[in-house]
Design an enzyme around this catalytic site. Structure first.
Site, PDB file in Angstrom:
ATOM      1  N   ARG A  78       0.839  -1.212   0.000  1.00 31.07           N
ATOM      2  CA  ARG A  78       0.000   0.000   0.000  1.00 31.07           C
ATOM      3  C   ARG A  78       0.867   1.254   0.000  1.00 31.07           C
ATOM      4  O   ARG A  78       0.448   2.318  -0.463  1.00 31.07           O
ATOM      5  CB  ARG A  78      -0.958  -0.003   1.205  1.00 31.07           C
ATOM      6  CG  ARG A  78      -1.756   1.285   1.354  1.00 31.07           C
ATOM      7  CD  ARG A  78      -3.065   1.110   2.121  1.00 31.07           C
ATOM      8  NE  ARG A  78      -2.903   0.352   3.347  1.00 31.07           N
ATOM      9  CZ  ARG A  78      -2.313   0.801   4.459  1.00 31.07           C
ATOM     10  NH1 ARG A  78      -1.814   2.021   4.507  1.00 31.07           N
ATOM     11  NH2 ARG A  78      -2.221   0.035   5.526  1.00 31.07           N
ATOM     12  N   ASP A 110      -3.968  20.370 -13.549  1.00 33.02           N
ATOM     13  CA  ASP A 110      -4.331  19.077 -14.151  1.00 33.02           C
ATOM     14  C   ASP A 110      -3.826  19.114 -15.594  1.00 33.02           C
ATOM     15  O   ASP A 110      -4.347  19.844 -16.432  1.00 33.02           O
ATOM     16  CB  ASP A 110      -5.843  18.886 -14.088  1.00 33.02           C
ATOM     17  CG  ASP A 110      -6.291  17.515 -14.610  1.00 33.02           C
ATOM     18  OD1 ASP A 110      -5.571  16.928 -15.458  1.00 33.02           O
ATOM     19  OD2 ASP A 110      -7.361  17.041 -14.189  1.00 33.02           O
TER      20      ASP A 110
END
Ligand SMILES: *Cc1c(COP(=O)(O)O)cnc(C)c1O
Length: 392
Positions: free
Chosen positions: A59, A184
């Protein structure tokens, strides 16, 4: 790799980040292991404390995932990079990792639908105020930013109306206000635009789109200075939306042809935009490569190519016309994704802004009769013939 800073983007797309130290495999292996074991507890501890390179638990980090992050980091010219399971996973980690209750965010009306939901639905729940400005009213964005904000969040070109935002100008305003400036960069790709070189702190990608390029893996990545990326990484490792090693492998493999795909898509899109602009069945074409596009001059300054995304409106301005037109396109997947080797078409109501209501789309200035067209790498003559047939 040595002397990475001297290598050019096409070389970095192929070779960057590929040195993995996992045997003599010329390709980065998919390391399907949740855990990484240590016979020596001191060494284990050093790795856990980041004093030594290595991996502890899937993880947190994984070698295949790390290779993918390194390739994007090199292409964005960043100090550090961190990935997540999807574009929204990394955008969420960037915002939730850096924001605190009472903070303020300044952004645009025209961000990706999922990002817009974070701004209007989720961040306010945590006491974070969000001001969404008219996307190309840079003076208004500067004024909002000057009132004080922790994050200035930009996207350019925008989805789906392909507007251009002046990164250099707004990054200056963001820095002056002490904000973290995020961009973005999904539509442009690091080959067409590098937000960090224009003054932004963080470049974000939905790797699901152009980076992977084959519409077979979800992923997201953030690039920026090590201190900010560490905070985003920390949120991501606890939130748990980690990139899967198999997806990281598919994204790495896709990225090896990024420069070839983007070159072709830039060229195809410009030809198609010119064709559509001259067609009597089309009322408006949105593509920054057209001289008539309001953001053309800024795009010329901040982009190396204008990208593979365009949108247009049929002369008959109704959703019924769109519903009749789309099935007539034979060479386009009618689907929600973009940035793949195949051409893809769809209306915003089922693609970029499926999470929004018709009223919300109207508030964002997105016409219901818009068609978003993601240009693939097919022969452009076939794509134009397909559009001509469907329009005719
Ligand atoms: C698709 C997209 C996202 C979200 O990415 P996912 O991988 O679908 O989560 C964010 N920004 C832009 C511009 C996108 O096109």
């Amino acid at each position: 790799m040595t002397h990475d800073d001297e290598l050019r983007p096409a070389t970095l797309a192929v070779r960057g980040g590929e040195e993995h130290g996992l045997g003599n495999a010329t390709q980065v292996p998919v390391v399907h292991s949740v855990a990484f074991g240590y016979g020596d507890v001191d060494e284990w501890l050093d790795v856990a404390l980041c004093k030594k390179p290595g991996h502890i638990y899937g993880r947190n980090t994984n070698p295949t995932v790390a290779a993918f992050e390194e390739k994007v980091r090199l292409l964005e010219g960043a100090e550090a990079a961190v990935s997540a399971a999807s574009g929204m996973g990394i955008i969420s980690a960037a915002l939730f990792g850096l924001l605190r209750p009472g903070d303020r965010v300044v952004s645009l009306k025209d961000t990706y639908g999922g990002s817009n939901r974070l701004f209007t639905e989720f961040l306010p729940r945590f006491g974070i105020e969000v001001a969404l400005c008219e996307t190309t009213d840079f003076a208004a964005i500067e004024a909002e930013t000057a009132k004080g904000c922790r994050v200035l969040y930009l996207e350019t070109p925008t989805n789906p109306t392909v507007k251009i935002v002046d990164i250099e100008r707004l990054a200056r305003a963001g820095r002056a206000a002490g904000a973290v400036v995020m961009v973005d960069n999904t539509f442009a790709t690091p080959l067409n635009q590098n937000p960090l070189a224009l003054g932004a702190h963080i470049a974000l990608h939905s790797a699901t789109k152009y980076l992977g390029g084959h519409a077979d893996a979800l992923g997201g990545v953030a690039c920026g200075p090590a201190d900010l990326i560490r905070e985003i990484y920390h949120y991501r490792e606890i939130n748990g939306a980690s990139l899967d090693p198999m997806s990281a492998y598919l994204l790495l493999r896709g990225m090896k042809t990024l420069h070839l795909r983007v070159e072709r898509q830039n060229r195809n899109a410009l030809e198609i935009a010119r064709f559509l602009a001259a067609h009597p069945g089309v009322s408006q074409v949105f593509y920054p490569g057209l001289e008539s596009h309001p953001g053309h001059e800024i795009a010329r300054r901040q982009m190396r190519g204008f990208g593979g995304m365009l949108s247009f409106m049929l002369r008959e301005n109704s959703f019924a016309a769109v519903r009749a037109f789309l099935p007539r396109l034979r060479l386009a997947h009618k689907a929600a994704n973009l940035g793949a080797v195949e051409t893809i078409a769809g209306p915003p109501s089922t693609t970029s802004h499926v999470e929004c209501t018709a009223e919300q789309r109207a508030a964002m200035g997105i016409p219901e009769s818009l068609i978003r067209y993601s240009v693939g790498i097919e022969d452009v003559r076939d794509l134009i013939a397909d559009l001509a047939r469907a329009l005719g």
